[in-house]
Structures are given as structure tokens and as C-alpha cells.
Design an enzyme around this catalytic site. Structure first.
Site, short mmCIF file in Angstrom:
data_model
loop_
_atom_site.label_atom_id
_atom_site.label_comp_id
_atom_site.label_asym_id
_atom_site.label_seq_id
_atom_site.Cartn_x
_atom_site.Cartn_y
_atom_site.Cartn_z
N ASP A 1 -9.67 103.42 -19.59
CA ASP A 1 -8.41 102.96 -19.00
C ASP A 1 -7.38 104.06 -19.17
O ASP A 1 -7.30 104.68 -20.24
CB ASP A 1 -7.93 101.70 -19.74
CG ASP A 1 -7.35 100.66 -18.80
OD1 ASP A 1 -6.78 101.07 -17.77
OD2 ASP A 1 -7.44 99.46 -19.09
N HIS B 1 -2.03 107.60 -12.80
CA HIS B 1 -2.02 106.43 -13.69
C HIS B 1 -3.35 106.18 -14.38
O HIS B 1 -3.41 105.42 -15.35
CB HIS B 1 -1.64 105.18 -12.88
CG HIS B 1 -0.19 105.16 -12.47
ND1 HIS B 1 0.75 104.39 -13.11
CD2 HIS B 1 0.48 105.84 -11.51
CE1 HIS B 1 1.93 104.57 -12.55
NE2 HIS B 1 1.80 105.44 -11.57
C1 GDG Z 1 -3.33 101.10 -13.74
C2 GDG Z 1 -4.26 101.84 -14.72
C3 GDG Z 1 -2.40 101.88 -16.39
C4 GDG Z 1 -2.76 91.11 -14.93
N1 GDG Z 1 -3.07 89.84 -14.62
C5 GDG Z 1 -1.91 89.23 -14.33
C6 GDG Z 1 -0.88 90.14 -14.47
N2 GDG Z 1 -1.43 91.29 -14.83
C7 GDG Z 1 -0.64 92.49 -15.13
C8 GDG Z 1 -0.64 92.79 -16.60
C9 GDG Z 1 -0.29 94.26 -16.60
C10 GDG Z 1 -0.91 94.75 -15.28
O1 GDG Z 1 -1.18 93.61 -14.48
C11 GDG Z 1 -2.22 95.45 -15.51
O2 GDG Z 1 -1.95 96.71 -16.01
P1 GDG Z 1 -3.06 97.57 -16.73
O3 GDG Z 1 -2.39 98.73 -17.35
O4 GDG Z 1 -3.72 96.73 -17.74
O5 GDG Z 1 -4.16 97.95 -15.66
P2 GDG Z 1 -4.27 98.45 -14.09
O6 GDG Z 1 -3.91 97.34 -13.18
O7 GDG Z 1 -5.67 98.93 -13.96
O8 GDG Z 1 -3.24 99.67 -13.91
C12 GDG Z 1 -3.87 101.53 -16.16
C13 GDG Z 1 -1.51 101.27 -15.31
O9 GDG Z 1 -1.98 101.60 -14.00
C14 GDG Z 1 -0.06 101.73 -15.44
O10 GDG Z 1 0.04 103.12 -15.42
O11 GDG Z 1 -2.01 101.38 -17.65
O12 GDG Z 1 -4.67 102.27 -17.05
O13 GDG Z 1 -5.62 101.47 -14.49
O14 GDG Z 1 1.09 94.45 -16.54
O15 GDG Z 1 0.28 91.96 -17.26
N3 GDG Z 1 0.41 89.86 -14.27
C15 GDG Z 1 0.70 88.58 -13.91
N4 GDG Z 1 -0.27 87.63 -13.73
C16 GDG Z 1 -1.57 87.91 -13.94
O16 GDG Z 1 -2.43 87.04 -13.81
N5 GDG Z 1 1.98 88.24 -13.70
#
Ligand code: GDG
Length: 505
Positions: free
Chosen positions: A341, A133
Site C-alpha cells: 500500500d 499515491h
Molecule cells: C490510494 C493508495 C493511499 C473506505 N471505505 C469507505 C470509505 N473508505 C475510505 C477510507 C479511506 C479511503 O477510503 C481509502 O484510503 P486508503 O489509503 O486506505 O486506500 P486507497 O483507496 O487504495 O488509496 C493508498 C491513498 O491513495 C492516499 O494517498 O494511502 O495507499 O492506494 O479514507 O476511510 N469511506 C467511507 N465509506 C466507506 O465505506 N466514507
């Protein structure tokens, strides 16, 4: 992931295997099995030493920073590395007993790179796929990490390796060639010794239609109403990230400060809301980051704020997804400026949440995997604060016509490559190259095992999927342990899944 797996488990009978999220005092090699009809959840506890060495140690203090190009933050320890291998072996031993010969096994993320090698050592010949990921760095960067050549060797035990972008795929293929002398066979297949693996990009998507629905509903919860009232005529800029140094939160605040200083007429006319749920707080680098962000925040709000206007609003709690969707839709600008990322789902969620006739503007780091797809965003280098400051100004001044044109260029591809597409594409590829022997067996048995070092309790609720049999799903509000917020924003953690018989076969 929940959405992707729901889709996968509609096609396959499934078994999910991973960390329960619990730490047990006496070590146990026996998983707990929770049978939920269509999906079985097989949960392993870790000991406190496992969590320290395997999870907080090698995975999150050595691998995570190196994979995000932060070699200076990477803290390798042989003891932690031994813990990482030990837990992978223990997972493999428990999982091997549950895997049938024709099962597909789908492993998720950097906590579990050695898992296929451990399963092979136990005699498994199943098709095993791995999805990574986070970014796969250039060979020169990965090579700084002791043990990285062993990790590359372990990669060769997977039949299929999925990464987020072509850049990651190219980095991994070059690493395999340079470090192991692997030779390319077809476009994306590499051979090393008697092993062969396929490395391809499968950019992860979101459930676009669902996110659009949730955002358009805009329920006036207390927080949304308060935000609207407090904004008045001010424009809202939003950032949503786990509190992680890879996300560039401090650098982003400084770029916003530069924007305010360079555009004094904008002071008092915008508000930047940063939602940054705390994550990995047991890891020292995250504590240091938290302090640094608080200091930067205090300095900017102290020096530029006025009675009645706080330039940056900063919250570290996690909020429900419906509230996030509403806030995305209210925001004129989203600042998604990670230093690195794998993909970044927030960028995709922001685009999905917009009003098609009056959308906001996405400012996106060139170092997020999402930048390869979301070319209608204002693409910036997060290290260049002036460039980000100018992008904020341009976004706030952008005509409605240009905003609509940019948004339209992004929403179609987001729909085409949503999370269902992602899971189906990976599994199709994994199943397609099944050996003739296991294909024959799969006529009678064909199941999926998903392995993910996921720190979640098994879903306790059931939800009916339109026209389908009942599936186990995390039902909002039923999944979180008592006293915790509904959402654990930590990224997927080590887990293994297994997908069973393809019902169409
Ligand atoms: C890894 C990789 C890759 C965040 N704050 C809240 C909340 N979130 C949710 C967001 C989003 C998720 O968490 C974060 O996803 P990201 O992709 O931005 O980042 P990582 O957590 O680092 O994930 C990344 C991912 O895996 C998938 O393959 O994209 O690059 O590092 O969905 O909305 N959700 C809620 N409340 C919050 O306060 N409900």
C-alpha cells in the site's frame, strides 16, 4: 484529497482539471467548465474506448498490479498503452489552453505519468509537480512492465515528484539512474540529459482533528446501535478497505481463522467486521477476487460459526464517514494488513478515532507506507498468517497501559503531519524552485492548476471555512449521483489541477 485541496485553494486561486467520471458517445476534445468562484472545475468526458483502454486497461490492469508488486496479475496490451498515451495527450491539449505562464501545475497519480511530457511538447515551461499515491516499486519489478522506461523518461519532465515514503523515493531514484543513466546532483535531485527533477517523500496525512471530533461524537445511528447490541460482550475487530487484491482481505480472513483455531477459548468472544466496498468491478481480476473472498468467508463462517455467532461479518457497501469513525472507535482491534500500500489512510483514521484513555490496537502490515510512521502499531508481515494470528491474540490481551502508551506515540506525529501539512509541504517545495523568470511573472500572476483523473462530479454544495471566504467543497450527501452511496471509495483517478496565484505573494 478534498481536504488537502481545500487547504491548497485557500492559499491559491485554483483550477481543478480531470475526468468527469462520464462516458460520452461522441468523442469531445472540449472540456466543460464549471465556475464555482474560487475554484473552476474543468471536466473532460472519456469515450467508452478510452475508459476501457486507458482507465480499466493500462492504468488498472497493468500499472496498478506492477506498482503493487503483483507482476503475475499485470496484463500489458499495446492497444491499452496506446489508449493511455492518447488520453494523456488529449488531457494535455485541453489543459494547455487554460494554463498561464506562471501557474503551478499539480498532477495526481499513476493515470497521468505522461502528462508533463505532453504539456512540455506543447511548449509549457511551468513548474509541474506530480504526486504518486501508490507504491513505487524496485527497478527490477517496474522493469518487467513493457513501456516502463518511457514512463521513467516521462517522470523527468516533472520538476518535482512526490512519493509516500523514503523507500518509494529510493526505488524511483534507482530506477532513473539504472534505466536512464540519470546522475544524482544534490541529495534528491537527478539529472538526465538536459532535464532535472527532484524526487522526495511527502507522506500523505489525514484531517486528524476533524476525524477525532467526528469519532468522539459517536452518534447512535441505527447501524451503530445495532452493532453495539449484536456485539454484547464480544470484542470487535475491524477491517475497512476497498475490495482490492492489494489490501490482503482474503489473506487476513485466513489469518483470523488461524487465530480462532489456535485460540478456541476466543471462539464466540470476538467478531470481525470487514467493510469492503466494491471497486473497479469492470476489471476481471476484481471479479475473481470478489469470488475468492466470498468463498473464503463462506468456508470460515460455515466451519467455525455457531447459532448466534458469525465469526466474520462482511459488507460490500460504502458507509458514511461518520459511521466509519464510530465503528473505528468501537473496535478493540483494527486489522490493516495490505500486501502493499502506498500509505493506507484507514490505519491513520483508526488511530485518530480512538478514545485517548482506552484506545484500541492497530495491527499494521510492514508493507503499508503508514508503517514507516505508525511505529506504535503491532507491525506484521501479512504473508505470515501465524504472525498475524498471534498479533490478534496479543492485541486482544494487551493491557490498557500499553495500549495508551502505543497510541500516544502515534497521535502526535499524526497531528504534526496531517493532510494540511502534506499539501502545504508539496506546494512549498514546488514553488520554491521556480525559475527566476517565472518567479518574476508570479509577482503579477500565480495560480495553481490541480490535475487529477478523478471520477467525481464537481461539488454541488458550498461550505464556509472558518473565517475564510467561501470555498467549494464536497458537502456530504450532496455530491453523489442519484442512487449511489455518498462516498466513492475508489482512489484518486486521473486528474490535473492547477493552482493559481499565491495570495501571500
Ligand atoms: C490510494 C493508495 C493511499 C473506505 N471505505 C469507505 C470509505 N473508505 C475510505 C477510507 C479511506 C479511503 O477510503 C481509502 O484510503 P486508503 O489509503 O486506505 O486506500 P486507497 O483507496 O487504495 O488509496 C493508498 C491513498 O491513495 C492516499 O494517498 O494511502 O495507499 O492506494 O479514507 O476511510 N469511506 C467511507 N465509506 C466507506 O465505506 N466514507
Amino acid at each position: 484529497m478534498a481536504v488537502a485541496l481545500r487547504e491548497a485553494f485557500q492559499t491559491y486561486q485554483g483550477l481543478w482539471f480531470g475526468w468527469s467520471g462520464k462516458v460520452a458517445a461522441p468523442p469531445t476534445s472540449q472540456p466543460r467548465i464549471v465556475d464555482k468562484g474560487n475554484v473552476q472545475y474543468v471536466l473532460m468526458d472519456l469515450t467508452s474506448l478510452d475508459r476501457q483502454e486507458y482507465y480499466n486497461g493500462f492504468a488498472n490492469r497493468a500499472l496498478w498490479p506492477t506498482m503493487h508488486y503483483r507482476v503475475g496479475l499485470s496484463d500489458f496490451s499495446r492497444t491499452d498503452y496506446a489508449g493511455y498515451l492518447r488520453v494523456n495527450r488529449a488531457f494535455a491539449m485541453a489543459l494547455a489552453k487554460l494554463v498561464c505562464p506562471s501557474d503551478l501545475v499539480w498532477v495526481h497519480d499513476y493515470h497521468l505519468i505522461p502528462l508533463a511530457a505532453e504539456l512540455r511538447a506543447l511548449g509549457l515551461t511551468n513548474r509541474i509537480g506530480y504526486f504518486h499515491h501508490i507504491p513505487w516499486p524496485a527497478p527490477e519489478v517496474l522493469g518487467t512492465l513493457p513501456g516502463s522506461t518511457d514512463l521513467l523518461r516521462a517522470i523527468m519532465d516533472f520538476d518535482l515528484v512526490g512519493v509516500q515514503t523514503e523507500r518509494d523515493a529510493d526505488n524511483l531514484r534507482r530506477g532513473l539512474m539504472q534505466e536512464l543513466g540519470a546522475t544524482p546532483q544534490k541529495v534528491d535531485v537527478l539529472d538526465a540529459g538536459r532535464k532535472s527533477t527532484r524526487v522526495r517523500s511527502f507522506p500523505i496525512g489525514i484531517d486528524v482533528s476533524d476525524f477525532q471530533l467526528v469519532a468522539a461524537r459517536l452518534r447512535l445511528s441505527r447501524i451503530v446501535s445495532q452493532t453495539i447490541a449484536a456485539l454484547g460482550s464480544r470484542k470487535l475487530i475491524i477491517g475497512v478497505d476497498r475490495l482490492d487484491y492489494s489490501k490482503g482481505i482474503r489473506e487476513r480472513m485466513e489469518a483470523y481463522e488461524r487465530f480462532l483455531v489456535n485460540n478456541p477459548d476466543q471462539q464466540g468472544r470476538v467478531t470481525y467486521l470487514q467493510i469492503a466496498p466494491t471497486s473497479r468491478s469492470e476489471v476481471p481480476e476484481y471479479e475473481t477476487l470478489s469470488r475468492a473472498v466470498n468463498e473464503t468467508l463462506g468456508r470460515i463462517n460455515g466451519s467455525l460459526g455457531e447459532p448466534g455467532w458469525v465469526p466474520i461479518q462482511y459488507v460490500t457497501s460504502a458507509y458514511p464517514r461518520s459511521l466509519l469513525a464510530a465503528l473505528y472507535r468501537l473496535a478493540h482491534v483494527a486489522l490493516v494488513t495490505p500486501m502493499r500500500d502506498g500509505m493506507n489512510l484507514v490505519a491513520k483514521e483508526y488511530v485518530a478515532a480512538q478514545n485517548p484513555t482506552d484506545p484500541g490496537v492497530l495491527i499494521l502490515s510492514k508493507f503499508a507506507g503508514a508503517a514507516q510512521q505508525l511505529t506504535g502499531a503491532l507491525i506484521v508481515n501479512p504473508n505470515d498468517k501465524l504472525e498475524v494470528a498471534e498479533a490478534i491474540r496479543d492485541a486482544l490481551q494487551m493491557s490498557r497501559q500499553e495500549r495508551v502508551t502505543r497510541w500516544q506515540s502515534m497521535i502526535g506525529p499524526l497531528h504534526d503531519h496531517d493532510v494540511s501539512w502534506w499539501a502545504a509541504a508539496f506546494l512549498r517545495e514546488l514553488a520554491a524552485h521556480q525559475s527566476e523568470a517565472s518567479r518574476q511573472k508570479s509577482l503579477t500572476s500565480d495560480r495553481l492548476r490541480v490535475v487529477q483523473a478523478e471520477k467525481r462530479a464537481p461539488p454541488q454544495g458550498r461550505k464556509r471555512i472558518a473565517g475564510q471566504t467561501e470555498m467549494l467543497l464536497p458537502v456530504e450527501g450532496k455530491q453523489a449521483p442519484r442512487g449511489k452511496r455518498q462516498h466513492d471509495p475508489d482512489p484518486p483517478q486521473p486528474s490535473v489541477a492547477k493552482i493559481a496565484r499565491n495570495r501571500s505573494s
